[in-house]
Motif scaffolding. Structure first.
Motif, mmCIF file in Angstrom:
data_model
loop_
_atom_site.group_PDB
_atom_site.id
_atom_site.type_symbol
_atom_site.label_atom_id
_atom_site.label_comp_id
_atom_site.label_asym_id
_atom_site.label_seq_id
_atom_site.Cartn_x
_atom_site.Cartn_y
_atom_site.Cartn_z
ATOM 1 N N GLN A 4 12.410 -87.646 113.586
ATOM 2 C CA GLN A 4 13.530 -86.345 113.390
ATOM 3 C C GLN A 4 13.704 -85.072 113.676
ATOM 4 O OE1 GLN A 4 11.186 -88.702 112.342
ATOM 5 N NE2 GLN A 4 11.606 -88.626 109.640
ATOM 6 N N ILE A 289 12.400 -82.715 98.405
ATOM 7 C CA ILE A 289 11.954 -84.026 98.293
ATOM 8 C C ILE A 289 10.211 -83.749 98.389
ATOM 9 C CG2 ILE A 289 12.163 -85.931 99.615
ATOM 10 C CD1 ILE A 289 14.489 -85.230 100.388
ATOM 11 N N GLY A 290 9.097 -83.108 99.061
ATOM 12 C CA GLY A 290 8.196 -83.883 99.617
ATOM 13 C C GLY A 290 7.323 -82.942 100.772
ATOM 14 N N ALA A 291 7.941 -83.117 101.478
ATOM 15 C CA ALA A 291 7.511 -82.956 102.235
ATOM 16 C C ALA A 291 6.303 -81.284 102.291
ATOM 17 C CB ALA A 291 8.388 -82.424 104.030
ATOM 18 N N SER A 292 5.256 -81.021 103.437
ATOM 19 C CA SER A 292 4.540 -80.058 103.113
ATOM 20 C C SER A 292 4.622 -79.474 104.055
ATOM 21 C CB SER A 292 2.798 -80.612 102.820
ATOM 22 O OG SER A 292 2.820 -80.906 104.407
ATOM 23 N N TYR A 295 4.232 -80.633 107.465
ATOM 24 C CA TYR A 295 4.771 -81.437 107.975
ATOM 25 C C TYR A 295 6.675 -80.616 108.379
ATOM 26 C CZ TYR A 295 8.097 -85.123 107.918
ATOM 27 O OH TYR A 295 9.042 -86.841 108.828
ATOM 28 N N PRO A 367 11.701 -74.273 98.454
ATOM 29 C CA PRO A 367 12.283 -75.570 98.224
ATOM 30 C C PRO A 367 13.232 -75.052 97.236
ATOM 31 C CG PRO A 367 10.154 -75.369 96.944
ATOM 32 C CD PRO A 367 10.278 -74.223 98.137
ATOM 33 N N ALA A 368 13.221 -74.170 96.099
ATOM 34 C CA ALA A 368 14.361 -74.118 94.954
ATOM 35 C C ALA A 368 15.534 -74.028 95.749
ATOM 36 C CB ALA A 368 13.760 -72.897 94.470
ATOM 37 N N PHE A 371 18.779 -75.377 95.660
ATOM 38 C CA PHE A 371 20.312 -74.935 94.274
ATOM 39 C C PHE A 371 20.790 -73.544 94.901
ATOM 40 C CE2 PHE A 371 16.103 -76.859 92.148
ATOM 41 C CZ PHE A 371 16.152 -76.839 92.025
ATOM 42 N N SER B 55 14.329 -78.120 87.535
ATOM 43 C CA SER B 55 13.758 -77.603 88.653
ATOM 44 C C SER B 55 12.123 -77.148 88.143
ATOM 45 C CB SER B 55 14.310 -76.054 89.083
ATOM 46 O OG SER B 55 15.655 -75.834 89.347
ATOM 47 N N VAL B 60 9.829 -77.796 91.484
ATOM 48 C CA VAL B 60 10.499 -77.300 92.740
ATOM 49 C C VAL B 60 10.391 -75.619 92.604
ATOM 50 C CG1 VAL B 60 12.488 -76.748 94.109
ATOM 51 C CG2 VAL B 60 12.150 -78.856 93.328
ATOM 52 N N ILE B 61 9.921 -75.437 91.135
ATOM 53 C CA ILE B 61 9.842 -73.690 91.153
ATOM 54 C C ILE B 61 8.850 -73.692 89.881
ATOM 55 C CG2 ILE B 61 12.524 -73.320 91.312
ATOM 56 C CD1 ILE B 61 12.914 -72.691 88.256
ATOM 57 N N ASP B 80 0.443 -75.929 97.576
ATOM 58 C CA ASP B 80 1.860 -76.205 99.072
ATOM 59 C C ASP B 80 1.461 -77.660 99.065
ATOM 60 O OD1 ASP B 80 3.312 -76.283 99.835
ATOM 61 O OD2 ASP B 80 2.715 -77.029 102.101
ATOM 62 N N ARG B 81 0.377 -77.935 99.281
ATOM 63 C CA ARG B 81 0.347 -79.722 99.907
ATOM 64 C C ARG B 81 -0.188 -80.400 98.890
ATOM 65 N NH1 ARG B 81 -1.562 -81.318 104.438
ATOM 66 N NH2 ARG B 81 -2.183 -83.202 104.257
ATOM 67 N N SER B 84 3.228 -81.238 96.743
ATOM 68 C CA SER B 84 4.302 -81.436 97.947
ATOM 69 C C SER B 84 4.248 -82.981 97.004
ATOM 70 C CB SER B 84 4.171 -81.582 99.448
ATOM 71 O OG SER B 84 4.166 -79.767 99.759
ATOM 72 N N LYS B 85 3.129 -83.229 97.263
ATOM 73 C CA LYS B 85 2.114 -84.050 96.923
ATOM 74 C C LYS B 85 2.853 -85.081 95.779
ATOM 75 C CE LYS B 85 -0.790 -88.009 98.398
ATOM 76 N NZ LYS B 85 -0.271 -88.927 97.732
ATOM 77 N N ARG B 87 5.419 -84.128 93.769
ATOM 78 C CA ARG B 87 6.119 -83.903 93.735
ATOM 79 C C ARG B 87 7.156 -85.475 94.408
ATOM 80 N NH1 ARG B 87 7.423 -78.542 95.342
ATOM 81 N NH2 ARG B 87 7.595 -79.339 97.647
ATOM 82 N N LEU B 88 5.928 -85.755 95.590
ATOM 83 C CA LEU B 88 6.881 -86.882 96.501
ATOM 84 C C LEU B 88 6.719 -87.852 95.658
ATOM 85 C CD1 LEU B 88 8.033 -87.688 99.292
ATOM 86 C CD2 LEU B 88 5.380 -88.247 99.880
ATOM 87 N N PHE B 93 14.445 -86.481 92.811
ATOM 88 C CA PHE B 93 15.576 -85.997 93.174
ATOM 89 C C PHE B 93 17.560 -85.930 93.424
ATOM 90 C CE2 PHE B 93 13.223 -81.300 91.349
ATOM 91 C CZ PHE B 93 14.382 -81.425 90.863
ATOM 92 N N PHE B 95 20.162 -83.716 93.876
ATOM 93 C CA PHE B 95 20.466 -82.345 94.143
ATOM 94 C C PHE B 95 21.923 -81.776 93.877
ATOM 95 C CE2 PHE B 95 17.060 -83.028 97.090
ATOM 96 C CZ PHE B 95 16.089 -82.156 96.380
ATOM 97 N N PHE B 112 13.425 -91.083 104.672
ATOM 98 C CA PHE B 112 12.298 -89.725 104.992
ATOM 99 C C PHE B 112 12.187 -89.590 103.855
ATOM 100 C CE2 PHE B 112 11.742 -85.070 103.856
ATOM 101 C CZ PHE B 112 11.264 -85.104 105.670
ATOM 102 N N LEU B 116 7.647 -89.530 104.650
ATOM 103 C CA LEU B 116 7.131 -89.218 104.079
ATOM 104 C C LEU B 116 5.396 -89.697 103.665
ATOM 105 C CD1 LEU B 116 8.396 -85.973 102.635
ATOM 106 C CD2 LEU B 116 7.689 -86.108 105.152
ATOM 107 N N ARG B 160 18.901 -91.905 97.819
ATOM 108 C CA ARG B 160 17.580 -91.054 98.526
ATOM 109 C C ARG B 160 16.246 -91.123 97.157
ATOM 110 N NH1 ARG B 160 17.617 -85.644 101.639
ATOM 111 N NH2 ARG B 160 18.944 -85.028 99.722
#
Ligand SMILES: Nc1ncnc2c1ncn2[C@@H]1O[C@H](COP(=O)(O)OP(=O)(O)OP(=O)(O)O)[C@@H](O)[C@H]1O
Ligand SMILES: [Mg+2]
Lengths: 372, 229
Positions: A4, A289-292, A295, A367-368, A371, B55, B60-61, B80-81, B84-85, B87-88, B93, B95, B112, B116, B160
């Motif tokens: 990446q 998407i879910g990357a911390s 990451y 992440p928002a 949009f 969202s 995401v928000i 955050d961690r 993220s997990k 969501r993953l 999503f 967009f 991708f 992750l 995706r």
């Protein structure tokens, strides 16, 4: 991660190129300065380092092997009776003016050494031998110190302070700190340099098997007044420190290195930062998407390290070339593993430090923002 | 087939944006359940709060007020961690403007999220290719997003979102760049996915999509004004 990061680098080649160039230039400059510094410091101590003496005995005020002052010759005899002393042999340093056959004039430092001990003999000899110095008027000359080196032949006459002498020994890369070194015998150095016969610049000692240089030096210092015995390494260190603190070479090298690191870091920092800004939306998407944060931080760090690796490798190649090229001009030094390790450390510092700005920015992106 | 379960829930969730001294209530206090085996359509005029709504569901928000639950987890307490997990693992999503990652090829974009999740590069690319094949895009796998047409980008974005096989699929205008044939293909596929137990939420302006929906939610001026089943 690697893939990446590589794709991000690949996507913005001009910036990657800019950052790599930043590393390359900074590391090359640092290596170059460090090389010159190593060379100069080795010149400062070259007389001590190339001597075969275990101990240098000098005037008690001497702190620098290049400015020894004088010591009375009677010590030479007396030192021989100190337990553990094997040889004791005088060394005479004297400034003089030399005039070559082609008319070239140069100031020289005569180094008078005593035969047959030769506790300081010409090193890096390429033509002739130290025994040539015993011939009438024999001196050594380094090819790098005279401009007409090609025409140099052993046996060629020259004038030193108006006296006829002969080049009997030719060295390549045995150079002095203050000027051209010409090694000759003690007596001839005294005559040519007008040093009284009861004076020497230093008495060089070797110690007998079973004795340590340290303990013999300590014994000398205990039993004599007005002179000082230095174990060779210690005198080398002392000489280097004395010259570094008096000359500003250390400070200027250090300052240059710091500036190279700072400017390199700024170049890399700004380049990585603007690359990150341009790709802000991509990083935001990754996060959505879910990357911390960890990451995306690693993606930036990996890019920085990839750039650092390439920049360092290229700089190392250039430095090896630089060392070779400059050695041909008589500036001879070696890059030790410590220097390479230091350069590697500087590279890491540069690239990781440069990545910080980009990382802070990327971690802050929400992440928002995908949009918008 | 098990009973439909609530996969996500908004409880009096509200989103207010403050810019200088103007405040915009993008979404007023809203309570809504997102269930498995259901395709929900969210309609409404531009600026009404549709993207804000999904969202919030997609974490995401954060809501200004109220609560968001995803698979029973209250999201406000997550760092955050953890978020993220969450969501993953649970959310796919699509967009509104695709948001493909520009430096990556189509294949790497789809791979991708799989990377992750901890899959090996080879495994992730193998699964991603299978996903692209389903959407008829295997031939463009090496192309970067800027070399793809709008419709192709949209399909990569869908691939995706589906790659991780999420329980909740959130699609913001997924069909805007598609012709009728591809639209039908994709909407039928989304409907099938909901039948297999996913919750599918589709935001649209497009009345052609209504025939595929189990539930239609109409949003106006930040409020849900109508719900049809
Ligand atoms: N980050 C933000 N800052 C300020 N205001 C925002 C932000 N995001 C959205 N808004 C505002 O919130 C309101 C709802 O926006 P939202 O994106 O949810 O609308 P939408 O229904 O998706 O519109 P469209 O159909 O055009 O995509 C709009 O008035 C918008 O301007
Ligand atoms: Mg929208």
């Amino acid at each position: 991660m690697f893939r990446q990061a590589l794709q991000f680098i690949n996507y913005d080649k001009p910036k990657a190129f800019g950052a790599t160039l930043g590393v390359l230039v900074a590391i090359f400059l640092i290596g170059q300065q460090a090389g010159i510094f190593i060379f100069l410091t080795s010149l400062m101590t070259t007389l001590v380092d190339n001597s075969k003496a275990d101990i240098w005995v000098t005037n008690d005020k001497a702190r620098d092997a290049n400015r020894l002052g004088t010591i009375d010759m009677r010590y030479a005899q007396e030192l021989k009776s100190v337990p553990g002393v094997n040889m004791a042999s005088p060394l005479v340093l004297a400034g003089a003016n030399a005039k070559l056959r082609n008319g070239e004039q140069l100031p020289v430092q005569l180094v008078g050494v005593e035969a047959p001990e030769f506790l300081l003999e010409p090193w890096r000899v390429v033509k002739g031998s130290k025994y040539g110095l015993l011939d009438n008027g024999g001196v050594s000359v380094d090819v790098f110190d005279i401009s007409s080196m090609d025409s140099l032949v052993a046996g060629e006459p020259l004038e030193i302070n108006g006296e006829r002498s002969y080049i009997k020994t030719i060295t390549r890369g045995a150079r002095g700190f203050g000027g051209t070194l010409m090694v000759t015998t003690v007596n001839r150095a005294r005559t040519l340099g007008q040093v009284p016969s009861n004076k020497a610049s230093a008495i060089l000692l070797t110690v007998k098997d079973g004795f340590s240089a340290d303990s013999v030096a300590a014994a000398v210092n205990r039993s004599f007044f007005g002179i000082r015995a230095w174990e060779r390494e210690a005198f080398s260190r002392q000489t280097r420190e004395e010259n570094l603190s008096n000359s500003g070479i250390g400070t200027s090298t250090f300052t240059l290195i710091i500036f190279a690191i700072i400017s390199g870091m700024v170049i890399i920092g700004l380049t990585l930062y603007s690359a990150a800004i341009e790709r802000l939306n991509d990083y935001a998407t990754m996060k959505a998407i879910g990357a911390s944060n960890g990451y995306v931080t690693r993606i930036i760090l990996t890019q920085a390290l990839l750039i650092a690796t390439v920049g360092f490798a290229l700089a190392a190649l250039l430095l090896v070339g630089f060392r070779k090229g400059i050695a041909n001009a008589g500036v001879i030094f070696e890059y030790g593993w410590m220097l390479w390790a230091g350069l590697l450390l500087a590279t890491l510092l540069l690239s990781l430090g440069g990545a910080l700005l980009a990382i802070f920015r990327i971690r802050k992106v929400e992440p928002a923002s995908v949009f918008r | 087939m098990p009973e439909p379960e609530v996969l996500a829930r908004l409880e009096e969730a509200k989103k207010v944006y403050r810019t200088g001294d103007t405040t915009i209530t993008a979404l007023d206090a809203t309570t809504m359940d997102i269930r498995s085996e259901e395709l929900v359509l969210i309609e409404g005029p531009s600026g009404s709060g549709k993207t804000t709504l999904i969202s919030l569901i997609g974490c995401v928000i954060y809501p200004t007020d109220g609560k968001v639950f995803v698979r029973g987890v209250h999201t406000s307490g997550l760092n955050d961690r953890e978020l993220s997990k969450l969501r993953l693992d649970n959310i796919g999503f699509v967009f509104q403007n695709f948001n493909l990652i520009a430096p990556f090829s189509a294949l790497d974009n789809v791979a991708f999220p799989l990377r992750l999740m901890g899959k090996s590069g080879r495994e992730a690319r193998r699964e991603a290719l299978a996903q692209l094949e389903k959407l008829g895009l295997a031939g463009r796998r090496q192309n970067r997003p800027r070399e793809l047409s709008g419709g192709q980008k949209q399909r990569v974005a869908i691939a995706r979102a589906l790659a991780t096989n999420p329980r909740i699929l959130l699609c913001d205008e997924p069909t805007a760049s598609l012709d009728h044939a591809s639209l039908d293909k994709i909407m039928s596929e989304l409907r099938n996915l909901s039948r297999e137990g996913k919750a599918v939420v589709v935001v649209t302006h497009d009345p052609r999509l209504e025939e595929y929906a189990d539930r239609i939610v109409r949003v106006e001026d930040g409020k849900i004004v109508d719900e049809k089943t």
